[in-house]
Design an enzyme around this catalytic site. Structure first.
Site, PDB file in Angstrom:
ATOM      1  CG  ASP A   1      -9.642   1.847   2.699  1.00  0.00           C
ATOM      2  OD1 ASP A   1     -10.390   2.216   1.768  1.00  0.00           O
ATOM      3  OD2 ASP A   1      -8.507   1.357   2.518  1.00  0.00           O
TER       4      ASP A   1
ATOM      5  N   GLY B   1       0.836  -1.191   0.000  1.00  0.00           N
ATOM      6  CA  GLY B   1       0.000   0.000   0.000  1.00  0.00           C
ATOM      7  C   GLY B   1       0.865   1.232   0.000  1.00  0.00           C
ATOM      8  CB  ALA B   2      -0.034   4.797   0.178  1.00  0.00           C
ATOM      9  CD  GLU B   3       0.650   6.095   5.559  1.00  0.00           C
ATOM     10  OE1 GLU B   3       0.601   5.654   6.722  1.00  0.00           O
ATOM     11  OE2 GLU B   3       0.699   7.307   5.292  1.00  0.00           O
TER      12      GLU B   3
ATOM     13  CG  LEU C   1      -0.041  -8.041   4.440  1.00  0.00           C
ATOM     14  CD1 LEU C   1      -0.223  -7.503   5.850  1.00  0.00           C
ATOM     15  CD2 LEU C   1      -1.381  -8.406   3.845  1.00  0.00           C
TER      16      LEU C   1
END
Lengths: 297, 174
Positions: free
Chosen positions: A189, A34-36, A39
């Site tokens: 989200d 993801g952006a941050e 995983l």
């Protein structure tokens, strides 16, 4: 494949693995980015059960002190919500450990009937200084994948069956979101890729072989979640899901009201009754103006 | 004795022995109070242990904090006892989770011993009790539900509580 990918992933440097994983001899398989955060699928149990490792690598473009604080705040917010939910029906008096800010808790009568325990991944370990969190692995496919995997059959009977199964799935989604809101948590989200469809027999690690829509809906990725009991926040959460659902599953879009009906009416939702109705009314306002409240005037 | 390697921590194997019907808990406690260096073990009261996962969560936390030089107590062994406690009071954590004069069943843990055989002999010589298998079933039989409820402020004691308690250990001190 897992082994090759994992050993290269660690040297290959999307980022440096935080300790103690930099010296680990377990394998790491990159699942999503993801952006941050990234995983990985790895293991965290002496029994060899898989686990999910979420790493928030250092952001070089931010000032180091600010970066540390943001990473810490975000990782802790996510972990606290997950631990709080895993304690539903277990914790006495509903207190969350390590909680600093006073968060308004839902009223007694509003609390989730069965709770969300078992419908969110459990936190196994974390290190907010180093920016990682280990959670239980959720078996199954994403709901998005599951819906895409069901192809409408040619015969009318099959089409009808698929429609019924889809509606049933959407009702389970509505219930689980209702439980979440009733516990005083906003996901932030909600999309069909942040929901897993875990086969009822969760020990089978290869669920992709089936195109069935059976299974528990398990919510994942609480990275944007907040704790709130306001109708407004709940309605916006539903609105985000409605919009995401419509664009991810345009052919199933007209079935979405099933989610809302189950949310506000199903016994297991925890949002059934007056509160749920109020949220749905609020949702109509949110639809008119969009996710953001007007700050003018 | 069982030797356990936690995932991701291959350099820190754990030696674990579970004793039941321990007769000399007061002596063992005194060795810890005296700082007897022969007794560098984590002695846990099995009455407040839910499961193996519960123990491992505390061990992982303590070892990781050692690696990161974040120890709140004297060494990795005392940190295991401390890590089990949901709050930050060290003496309370020892009272609740460590060996006390009334401890009946005792879980002894040694982290990264160079001489596993010595650890085993020394433990079996020093602890007057019966060695029993370190399994979830045996642990469940030793549980004091009232103590556990109080220690973790939970209403339910059992398998369902595992995830929450492990989460609390992970979040501790945040």
């Amino acid at each position: 494949m897992a082994d090759a990918a994992s050993s290269s992933a660690r040297v290959n440097a999307l980022h440096k693995f935080p300790p103690p994983f930099d010296t680990s001899d377990e394998s790491f398989e990159l699942i999503a980015q993801g952006a941050e955060s990234l995983l990985y699928r790895t293991t965290f149990s002496t029994t060899g059960q898989p686990a999910a490792l979420k790493v928030r690598p250092e952001k070089k473009w931010r000032h180091p002190i600010l970066d540390k604080r943001l990473t810490r705040a975000r990782i802790l917010a996510e972990a606290r919500v997950l631990v709080k939910l895993s304690g539903e029906g277990i914790a006495a008096g509903g207190s969350t450990p390590g909680k600093r800010a006073k968060v308004k808790q839902p009223k007694e009568g509003e609390k989730g009937v069965a709770g969300l325990r078992g419908f969110v991944p459990a936190v196994l370990a974390l290190d907010w200084e180093r920016g990682w969190m280990m959670t239980e692995w959720v078996y199954g496919r994403t709901v998005k994948q599951a819906i895409h995997d069901t192809q409408a059959g040619r015969r009318a009977v099959e089409r009808e069956q698929r429609l019924q199964d889809l509606k049933e799935l959407l009702r389970r989604i509505g219930e689980v979101v209702g439980k979440l809101h009733a516990s005083g948590v906003i996901h932030g989200d909600l999309t069909t890729s942040n929901m897993m469809l875990r086969p009822y027999d969760a020990t089978t690690p290869d669920p992709t072989s089936t195109d069935s829509l059976d299974g528990d809906v398990v919510l994942i990725d609480f990275g944007l979640s907040t704790q709130s009991v306001s109708d407004e926040d709940r309605a916006v959460d539903l609105y985000v899901l409605e919009r995401a659902f419509g664009s991810t599953h345009p052919r199933e879009e007209d079935l979405f009201p099933e989610v809302l009906t189950a949310y506000a009416e199903n016994e297991g939702s925890g949002m059934n009754g007056k509160v749920g109705k109020l949220v749905l009314r609020k949702l109509e306002d949110v639809r008119m103006r969009g996710r953001k409240k007007s700050m003018v005037g | 004795m069982e030797t356990i390697t936690l995932p991701h921590l291959p350099q820190f194997p754990l030696q674990v022995v579970l004793f039941s019907e321990v007769k000399n808990a007061d002596f063992l406690r005194q060795q810890l109070l005296d700082g007897n260096t022969d007794f560098e073990y984590a002695f846990l009261d099995a009455a407040v242990i839910l499961s193996r996962e519960h123990v491992f969560a505390a061990c992982f936390r303590a070892i990781n904090d050692t690696l990161q030089s974040r120890l709140k107590s004297k060494n990795v062994h005392s940190e295991i006892v401390f890590a089990l406690s949901p709050n930050n009071n060290i003496s309370e954590s020892f009272r609740r989770f460590g060996v006390s004069d009334t401890t009946k069943d005792l879980l002894a843990i040694k982290v990264a011993s160079r001489d596993a055989v010595h650890t085993e002999t020394h433990l079996k010589e020093s602890v007057q009790g019966t060695v029993v298998p370190f399994t979830d079933e045996v642990l469940a039989g030793m549980t004091d539900e009232a103590c556990l409820r109080k220690a973790y402020k939970i209403d339910v004691v059992g398998n369902e509580a595992d995830a929450y308690v492990v989460g609390m250990i992970a979040l501790k001190g945040s």
